[in-house]
Design an enzyme around this catalytic site. Structure first.
Site, PDB file in Angstrom:
ATOM      1  N   GLY A   1      -7.324  -1.229  -6.433  1.00 52.30           N
ATOM      2  CA  GLY A   1      -8.562  -0.540  -6.108  1.00 52.30           C
ATOM      3  C   GLY A   1      -8.543   0.918  -6.501  1.00 52.30           C
ATOM      4  O   GLY A   1      -7.751   1.344  -7.350  1.00 52.30           O
TER       5      GLY A   1
ATOM      6  N   THR B   1      -5.238   2.723  -6.154  1.00 51.43           N
ATOM      7  CA  THR B   1      -4.311   2.255  -7.181  1.00 51.43           C
ATOM      8  C   THR B   1      -4.663   2.846  -8.537  1.00 51.43           C
ATOM      9  O   THR B   1      -3.770   3.191  -9.326  1.00 51.43           O
ATOM     10  CB  THR B   1      -4.334   0.717  -7.261  1.00 51.43           C
ATOM     11  OG1 THR B   1      -4.034   0.179  -5.974  1.00 51.43           O
ATOM     12  CG2 THR B   1      -3.347   0.197  -8.281  1.00 51.43           C
TER      13      THR B   1
ATOM     14  N   ARG C   1       0.847  -1.191   0.000  1.00 55.71           N
ATOM     15  CA  ARG C   1       0.000   0.000   0.000  1.00 55.71           C
ATOM     16  C   ARG C   1       0.885   1.245   0.000  1.00 55.71           C
ATOM     17  O   ARG C   1       2.070   1.189   0.303  1.00 55.71           O
ATOM     18  CB  ARG C   1      -0.902   0.021   1.231  1.00 55.71           C
ATOM     19  CG  ARG C   1      -1.952  -1.076   1.265  1.00 55.71           C
ATOM     20  CD  ARG C   1      -2.882  -0.885   2.454  1.00 55.71           C
ATOM     21  NE  ARG C   1      -3.869  -1.927   2.568  1.00 55.71           N
ATOM     22  CZ  ARG C   1      -5.039  -1.948   1.931  1.00 55.71           C
ATOM     23  NH1 ARG C   1      -5.343  -0.957   1.110  1.00 55.71           N
ATOM     24  NH2 ARG C   1      -5.896  -2.930   2.107  1.00 55.71           N
ATOM     25  N   GLY C   2       0.263   2.354  -0.297  1.00 51.49           N
ATOM     26  CA  GLY C   2       0.961   3.622  -0.193  1.00 51.49           C
ATOM     27  C   GLY C   2       1.421   4.159  -1.529  1.00 51.49           C
ATOM     28  O   GLY C   2       1.720   3.392  -2.453  1.00 51.49           O
TER      29      GLY C   2
ATOM     30  N   ILE D   1     -12.488  -5.745  -3.034  1.00 53.55           N
ATOM     31  CA  ILE D   1     -13.428  -6.724  -2.507  1.00 53.55           C
ATOM     32  C   ILE D   1     -14.726  -6.059  -2.061  1.00 53.55           C
ATOM     33  O   ILE D   1     -15.785  -6.677  -2.019  1.00 53.55           O
ATOM     34  CB  ILE D   1     -12.771  -7.496  -1.341  1.00 53.55           C
ATOM     35  CG1 ILE D   1     -13.457  -8.847  -1.137  1.00 53.55           C
ATOM     36  CG2 ILE D   1     -12.741  -6.677  -0.069  1.00 53.55           C
ATOM     37  CD1 ILE D   1     -12.689  -9.770  -0.216  1.00 53.55           C
ATOM     38  N   ASP D   2     -14.657  -4.741  -1.762  1.00 53.35           N
ATOM     39  CA  ASP D   2     -15.840  -4.017  -1.289  1.00 53.35           C
ATOM     40  C   ASP D   2     -16.798  -3.630  -2.410  1.00 53.35           C
ATOM     41  O   ASP D   2     -17.901  -3.153  -2.151  1.00 53.35           O
ATOM     42  CB  ASP D   2     -15.425  -2.746  -0.541  1.00 53.35           C
ATOM     43  CG  ASP D   2     -14.714  -3.045   0.766  1.00 53.35           C
ATOM     44  OD1 ASP D   2     -14.839  -4.187   1.249  1.00 53.35           O
ATOM     45  OD2 ASP D   2     -14.034  -2.147   1.295  1.00 53.35           O
TER      46      ASP D   2
ATOM     47  N   GLY E   1     -15.971  -3.819   4.497  1.00 54.66           N
ATOM     48  CA  GLY E   1     -16.777  -2.733   3.958  1.00 54.66           C
ATOM     49  C   GLY E   1     -16.479  -1.445   4.695  1.00 54.66           C
ATOM     50  O   GLY E   1     -17.230  -1.035   5.572  1.00 54.66           O
TER      51      GLY E   1
ATOM     52  N   GLU F   1     -17.586  -3.341   8.569  1.00 52.43           N
ATOM     53  CA  GLU F   1     -16.556  -2.763   9.433  1.00 52.43           C
ATOM     54  C   GLU F   1     -16.621  -1.241   9.524  1.00 52.43           C
ATOM     55  O   GLU F   1     -16.179  -0.652  10.523  1.00 52.43           O
ATOM     56  CB  GLU F   1     -15.168  -3.178   8.937  1.00 52.43           C
ATOM     57  CG  GLU F   1     -14.853  -2.702   7.524  1.00 52.43           C
ATOM     58  CD  GLU F   1     -13.498  -3.181   7.028  1.00 52.43           C
ATOM     59  OE1 GLU F   1     -12.611  -3.407   7.870  1.00 52.43           O
ATOM     60  OE2 GLU F   1     -13.339  -3.325   5.804  1.00 52.43           O
TER      61      GLU F   1
END
Length: 436
Positions: free
Chosen positions: A174, A177, A149-150, A204-205, A249, A304
């Site tokens: 995602g 990205t 990430r990042g 995935i969300d 989520g 979440e």
């Protein structure tokens, strides 16, 4: 069809230049680029809150009769970024197989550990991807390339692409990205280089703008329903039992809502898009109490990111800049225990958090088929000289979308829609928020 009050989205796809090279593909169904794909998009698909529709033109995905890149001289690279998701390896495999067997591309490089793999200071080696070493990777979850990430400096990334003489970069990730991919495209154009950048949306969300289906979502829902079934068994196996399931989520509750519809056993669904209160006659705690007194058990599914207004705002962020979420399920569990103890009522709770299991498993059959389409069409687009775009399914057709459109905003559940109404009907939770 109602005339929309909203600005018509720009769906134009950029190209590196005219395509003049004959394709090596045999007997394909070529896409006629003079005939755009015309689709009626609903307000729900456009992520708008009104009930309007809009007729939009899209560029259809698929093989072109003429190519921009000469296949034997083309070098490709693949990078995977962000969190894990079922199906990443399937997309990698599809890109490699399509490139090698159908276009005759000799070199496909794997960039290790996300965008960090482009930056010399991290010291990561490249991984050459061949049909032989990707032949069975779809049987496993995760990504054979690793991820991170990042943000990384677009200038350093393009420097690396130039050193490697890469013509095509496939970016799997995602919304963050895809924003990084857009910055890479801008840097490539600033330098007047001819490097195609093709995005394959991964989250995935299922919350990327304009994209109604991302790969891995079906698998995630399937695994989520297994966890919900286990929680239901636990809740019904004891007197005054509560099963609490936490699902992924952060900003959108698509997995939780879809799994709720699939199971038809959930009594309370909590998602980021629908605020709720703990206290009062119309609060969640009293609603759960009514359900327990009425049926003797309750099943709660919580995304979440639900109830963020009920938690202290965290100032910490992850490497991608996302605010670290508080523990809504922990708070809910504590509040339920205190509520039932204060009212001298029995309550037995079982908590299940399958989040990392869900995102780490191999893709199911449906997602594998979709990942194959995404990989194939990404290669078709790249070889035709398309850039600054993603490939995705819109309704029943595979199409190209510009990066600017998919990164303009996040996609959310519309809680004023027929879909949400069906979810609420499946739970029946609204009945328990009203004193009988």
């Amino acid at each position: 069809m109602a005339k929309s009050r909203h600005a018509v989205p720009d769906t134009t796809i950029r190209t590196l230049g005219p395509a003049k090279i004959g394709t090596p593909l045999r007997h394909p169904r070529y896409v006629d680029e003079t005939r755009p794909l015309k689709l009626v998009m609903t307000s729900e698909e456009l992520c708008e809150l009104d009930n309007e529709t809009m007729l939009l033109d899209f560029e259809k995905a698929g093989p072109r009769e003429k190519l921009y890149f000469d296949p034997p001289k083309t070098k490709c690279a693949i990078v995977t970024c962000g969190g894990l998701c079922p199906g990443i390896n399937d997309v990698i495999r599809a890109i490699v197989m399509e490139s090698h067997y159908h276009y005759g591309i000799r070199t496909v490089l794997g960039i290790r550990n996300g965008l960090r793999g482009f930056i010399p200071k991290y010291g990561y080696d490249l991984k050459e991807l061949t049909p032989q070493n990707v032949s069975s990777i779809h049987q496993f979850g995760g990504t054979i390339l690793g991820s991170s990430r990042g943000p990384q400096d677009p200038g350093e990334i393009v420097d690396s692409l130039e050193r490697m003489n890469v013509n095509v970069l496939f970016v799997i990730g995602g919304d963050g990205t895809m924003r990084a991919a857009s910055a890479i495209v801008d840097e490539v154009e600033r330098r007047r280089r001819k490097i195609a950048v093709i995005g394959i949306p991964k989250t995935i969300d299922n919350d990327i703008n304009f994209i109604t289906r991302t790969f891995g979502f079906d698998t995630a829902v399937e695994k989520a329903t297994e966890a919900i079934q286990c929680a239901h068994v636990e809740a019904t196996g004891m007197d005054m039992g509560i099963g609490l399931v936490k699902l992924m989520g952060r900003e959108a509750g698509f997995i939780a809502a879809q799994a709720t519809l699939a199971m038809q056993e959930v009594n309370f669904l909590l998602v980021p898009e629908e605020p709720f209160a703990f206290d009062g006659e119309r609060g969640l705690l009293m609603a759960i109490e009514r359900r327990l007194l009425h049926r003797g058990h309750a099943l709660i599914v919580c995304a979440e990111g639900a109830g963020r207004d009920l938690l202290e705002e965290s100032r910490r962020t992850d490497a991608s800049g996302n605010v670290r979420l508080g523990d809504i399920c922990g708070l809910l569990a504590d509040r339920m225990k205190a509520h039932f103890a204060a009212r001298n009522l029995e309550m037995n709770m079982k908590f299940i958090d399958p989040s990392y299991i869900i995102r780490s498993v191999p893709a199911n059959a449906g997602d594998r088929v979709y990942c194959g389409f995404l990989g194939q069409h990404a290669v078709h687009a790249a070889m035709a000289g398309k850039t600054g775009m993603v490939v995705t399914q819109i309704k029943t057709s595979m199409a190209h979308l510009p990066l600017e459109l998919v990164t303009s905003k996040r996609r959310y559940l519309n809680t004023d829609s027929d879909y949400w109404s069906s979810v609420m009907e499946a739970t029946g939770q609204q009945n328990y928020f009203i004193a009988q």
